[in-house]
Design a protein around this motif. Structure first.
Motif, PDB file in Angstrom:
ATOM      1  N   VAL A 263      -1.600  -9.588 -16.187  1.00 28.32           N
ATOM      2  CA  VAL A 263      -1.961  -8.542 -17.144  1.00 28.32           C
ATOM      3  C   VAL A 263      -0.760  -8.344 -18.060  1.00 28.32           C
ATOM      4  CG1 VAL A 263      -2.574  -6.113 -17.433  1.00 28.32           C
ATOM      5  CG2 VAL A 263      -3.483  -7.405 -15.494  1.00 28.32           C
ATOM      6  N   SER A 264      -0.998  -8.456 -19.358  1.00 25.56           N
ATOM      7  CA  SER A 264       0.078  -8.318 -20.324  1.00 25.56           C
ATOM      8  C   SER A 264       0.735  -6.945 -20.192  1.00 25.56           C
ATOM      9  CB  SER A 264      -0.481  -8.505 -21.734  1.00 25.56           C
ATOM     10  OG  SER A 264       0.561  -8.502 -22.662  1.00 25.56           O
ATOM     11  N   GLY A 265       2.053  -6.934 -20.119  1.00 29.68           N
ATOM     12  CA  GLY A 265       2.804  -5.689 -20.023  1.00 29.68           C
ATOM     13  C   GLY A 265       3.016  -5.215 -18.594  1.00 29.68           C
ATOM     14  N   ALA A 266       2.362  -5.797 -17.643  1.00 25.75           N
ATOM     15  CA  ALA A 266       2.520  -5.400 -16.239  1.00 25.75           C
ATOM     16  C   ALA A 266       3.511  -6.330 -15.553  1.00 25.75           C
ATOM     17  CB  ALA A 266       1.184  -5.452 -15.510  1.00 25.75           C
ATOM     18  N   GLN A 267       4.202  -5.779 -14.582  1.00 30.06           N
ATOM     19  CA  GLN A 267       5.143  -6.586 -13.816  1.00 30.06           C
ATOM     20  C   GLN A 267       4.454  -7.095 -12.558  1.00 30.06           C
ATOM     21  OE1 GLN A 267       8.630  -4.311 -12.947  1.00 30.06           O
ATOM     22  NE2 GLN A 267       9.388  -4.413 -15.042  1.00 30.06           N
ATOM     23  N   GLY A 268       4.882  -8.267 -12.130  1.00 32.54           N
ATOM     24  CA  GLY A 268       4.321  -8.845 -10.925  1.00 32.54           C
ATOM     25  C   GLY A 268       5.414  -9.440 -10.061  1.00 32.54           C
ATOM     26  N   LEU A 269       5.115  -9.556  -8.811  1.00 34.18           N
ATOM     27  CA  LEU A 269       6.033 -10.142  -7.849  1.00 34.18           C
ATOM     28  C   LEU A 269       5.257 -11.203  -7.084  1.00 34.18           C
ATOM     29  CD1 LEU A 269       8.718 -10.137  -6.198  1.00 34.18           C
ATOM     30  CD2 LEU A 269       7.659  -8.397  -4.752  1.00 34.18           C
TER      31      LEU A 269
ATOM     32  N   GLU B 279       0.829  -1.211   0.000  1.00 35.71           N
ATOM     33  CA  GLU B 279       0.000   0.000   0.000  1.00 35.71           C
ATOM     34  C   GLU B 279       0.858   1.254   0.000  1.00 35.71           C
ATOM     35  OE1 GLU B 279      -2.576  -0.497   3.356  1.00 35.71           O
ATOM     36  OE2 GLU B 279      -3.912  -1.880   2.279  1.00 35.71           O
ATOM     37  N   GLU B 280       2.017   1.198   0.665  1.00 34.75           N
ATOM     38  CA  GLU B 280       2.922   2.349   0.708  1.00 34.75           C
ATOM     39  C   GLU B 280       3.434   2.729  -0.681  1.00 34.75           C
ATOM     40  OE1 GLU B 280       6.070   1.495   3.471  1.00 34.75           O
ATOM     41  OE2 GLU B 280       4.706   1.481   5.201  1.00 34.75           O
ATOM     42  N   VAL B 281       3.622   1.735  -1.549  1.00 34.95           N
ATOM     43  CA  VAL B 281       4.132   2.007  -2.905  1.00 34.95           C
ATOM     44  C   VAL B 281       3.031   1.986  -3.955  1.00 34.95           C
ATOM     45  CG1 VAL B 281       6.462   1.184  -2.385  1.00 34.95           C
ATOM     46  CG2 VAL B 281       4.763  -0.402  -3.305  1.00 34.95           C
ATOM     47  N   GLY B 282       1.784   1.790  -3.526  1.00 34.16           N
ATOM     48  CA  GLY B 282       0.655   1.815  -4.454  1.00 34.16           C
ATOM     49  C   GLY B 282       0.482   0.549  -5.275  1.00 34.16           C
ATOM     50  N   ALA B 283       0.970  -0.557  -4.784  1.00 34.30           N
ATOM     51  CA  ALA B 283       0.851  -1.833  -5.506  1.00 34.30           C
ATOM     52  C   ALA B 283      -0.393  -2.582  -5.033  1.00 34.30           C
ATOM     53  CB  ALA B 283       2.091  -2.687  -5.266  1.00 34.30           C
ATOM     54  N   GLN B 284      -0.885  -3.432  -5.910  1.00 31.64           N
ATOM     55  CA  GLN B 284      -2.022  -4.281  -5.554  1.00 31.64           C
ATOM     56  C   GLN B 284      -1.506  -5.628  -5.069  1.00 31.64           C
ATOM     57  OE1 GLN B 284      -4.337  -4.445  -9.126  1.00 31.64           O
ATOM     58  NE2 GLN B 284      -5.420  -2.557  -8.648  1.00 31.64           N
ATOM     59  N   VAL B 285      -2.240  -6.217  -4.112  1.00 30.98           N
ATOM     60  CA  VAL B 285      -1.864  -7.509  -3.554  1.00 30.98           C
ATOM     61  C   VAL B 285      -3.000  -8.489  -3.813  1.00 30.98           C
ATOM     62  CG1 VAL B 285      -1.311  -8.781  -1.441  1.00 30.98           C
ATOM     63  CG2 VAL B 285      -0.467  -6.455  -1.749  1.00 30.98           C
ATOM     64  N   TYR B 286      -2.652  -9.635  -4.361  1.00 29.57           N
ATOM     65  CA  TYR B 286      -3.618 -10.704  -4.581  1.00 29.57           C
ATOM     66  C   TYR B 286      -3.107 -11.964  -3.889  1.00 29.57           C
ATOM     67  CZ  TYR B 286      -5.285  -7.744  -8.374  1.00 29.57           C
ATOM     68  OH  TYR B 286      -5.772  -6.698  -9.099  1.00 29.57           O
ATOM     69  N   CYS B 287      -3.943 -12.595  -3.134  1.00 31.72           N
ATOM     70  CA  CYS B 287      -3.598 -13.892  -2.548  1.00 31.72           C
ATOM     71  C   CYS B 287      -3.990 -14.954  -3.567  1.00 31.72           C
ATOM     72  CB  CYS B 287      -4.330 -14.113  -1.233  1.00 31.72           C
ATOM     73  SG  CYS B 287      -3.728 -13.040   0.071  1.00 31.72           S
ATOM     74  N   VAL B 288      -3.028 -15.722  -3.996  1.00 35.07           N
ATOM     75  CA  VAL B 288      -3.285 -16.712  -5.039  1.00 35.07           C
ATOM     76  C   VAL B 288      -3.281 -18.137  -4.497  1.00 35.07           C
ATOM     77  CG1 VAL B 288      -2.437 -15.265  -6.915  1.00 35.07           C
ATOM     78  CG2 VAL B 288      -0.851 -16.762  -5.709  1.00 35.07           C
ATOM     79  N   ASP B 289      -3.064 -18.276  -3.210  1.00 32.74           N
ATOM     80  CA  ASP B 289      -3.063 -19.612  -2.614  1.00 32.74           C
ATOM     81  C   ASP B 289      -4.490 -20.120  -2.500  1.00 32.74           C
ATOM     82  OD1 ASP B 289      -2.276 -21.935  -1.392  1.00 32.74           O
ATOM     83  OD2 ASP B 289      -1.298 -20.968   0.316  1.00 32.74           O
ATOM     84  N   ARG B 290      -4.634 -21.416  -2.485  1.00 32.07           N
ATOM     85  CA  ARG B 290      -5.936 -22.038  -2.296  1.00 32.07           C
ATOM     86  C   ARG B 290      -6.415 -21.694  -0.883  1.00 32.07           C
ATOM     87  NH1 ARG B 290      -5.530 -28.149  -3.378  1.00 32.07           N
ATOM     88  NH2 ARG B 290      -4.314 -28.095  -1.508  1.00 32.07           N
ATOM     89  N   SER B 291      -7.711 -21.587  -0.706  1.00 33.79           N
ATOM     90  CA  SER B 291      -8.240 -21.223   0.603  1.00 33.79           C
ATOM     91  C   SER B 291      -7.875 -22.282   1.645  1.00 33.79           C
ATOM     92  CB  SER B 291      -9.757 -21.050   0.555  1.00 33.79           C
ATOM     93  OG  SER B 291     -10.399 -22.299   0.474  1.00 33.79           O
TER      94      SER B 291
END
Length: 184
Positions: A99-105, A19-31
């Motif tokens: 998303v094509s063209g976007a970087q992810g971590l 949030e400090e750098v304006g990035a989005q966070v997605y949890c991709v692990d199974r519930s």
């Protein structure tokens, strides 16, 4: 790490930094519930694996080390549920959210990194993710079969033994005064 996942305190720190750098966070692990259901179903159907899973779970709590001896190792089939199946789900979610063209971590434990890299590098080689979900009844059945029924059965057996023993004692004490009166 809890069975290869991140603890909630670690996730809160990650979310705060993102949030400090304006990035989005997605949890991709199974519930958690889905993983719990799959493990419970496996353990219910294969009771010999219960002890190994319990030992490995206790050994891993509070520890980030791989168990030292085989007695503390998680059964292979349960490891597959906690590892390979989750990796497949995570790779599927990462590819779905990409998303094509976007970087992810992607943040994951070292044990999952290599497998995720392989799955993401060759997504067409992977099988389609199973959409079938496991019913929520399995954890309930696991507790019922391994805790409730044995507990109830033990209580019932002791109750019947106590009832029978009480009847014998009552008859003996009821007959003892009668036979003592006859002896006089």
């Amino acid at each position: 790490f809890v069975h290869g996942g991140l603890r909630s305190a670690q996730l809160r720190q990650i979310r705060k930094k993102a949030e400090e750098v304006g990035a989005q966070v997605y949890c991709v692990d199974r519930s958690y519930r889905e993983t719990q259901n799959r493990v419970a179903k496996r353990l219910l159907m294969h009771p010999k694996e219960m002890v190994g899973f319990a030992r490995s779970s206790l050994a891993s709590l509070g520890s980030q080390q791989v168990p030292a001896n085989d007695a503390e190792r998680c059964p292979e089939a349960v490891e597959k549920i906690l590892g390979e199946e989750r990796e497949e789900h995570m790779a599927s979610e990462i590819l779905r959210r990409h998303v094509s063209g976007a970087q992810g971590l992607v943040l994951c434990c070292p044990a999952r990194r290599e497998a995720l890299e392989r799955r993401l590098a060759h997504p067409e080689a992977e099988s389609a993710m199973s959409v079938d979900t496991t019913s929520r009844i399995w954890p309930f059945l696991l507790v019922l079969v391994y805790v409730v029924i044995p507990g109830y059965g033990t209580t019932f057996i002791f109750w019947r033994l106590a009832k029978g023993l009480g009847g014998v004692i009552f008859r003996e004490t009821a007959e003892a005064p009668a036979s003592a009166g006859e002896a006089r």
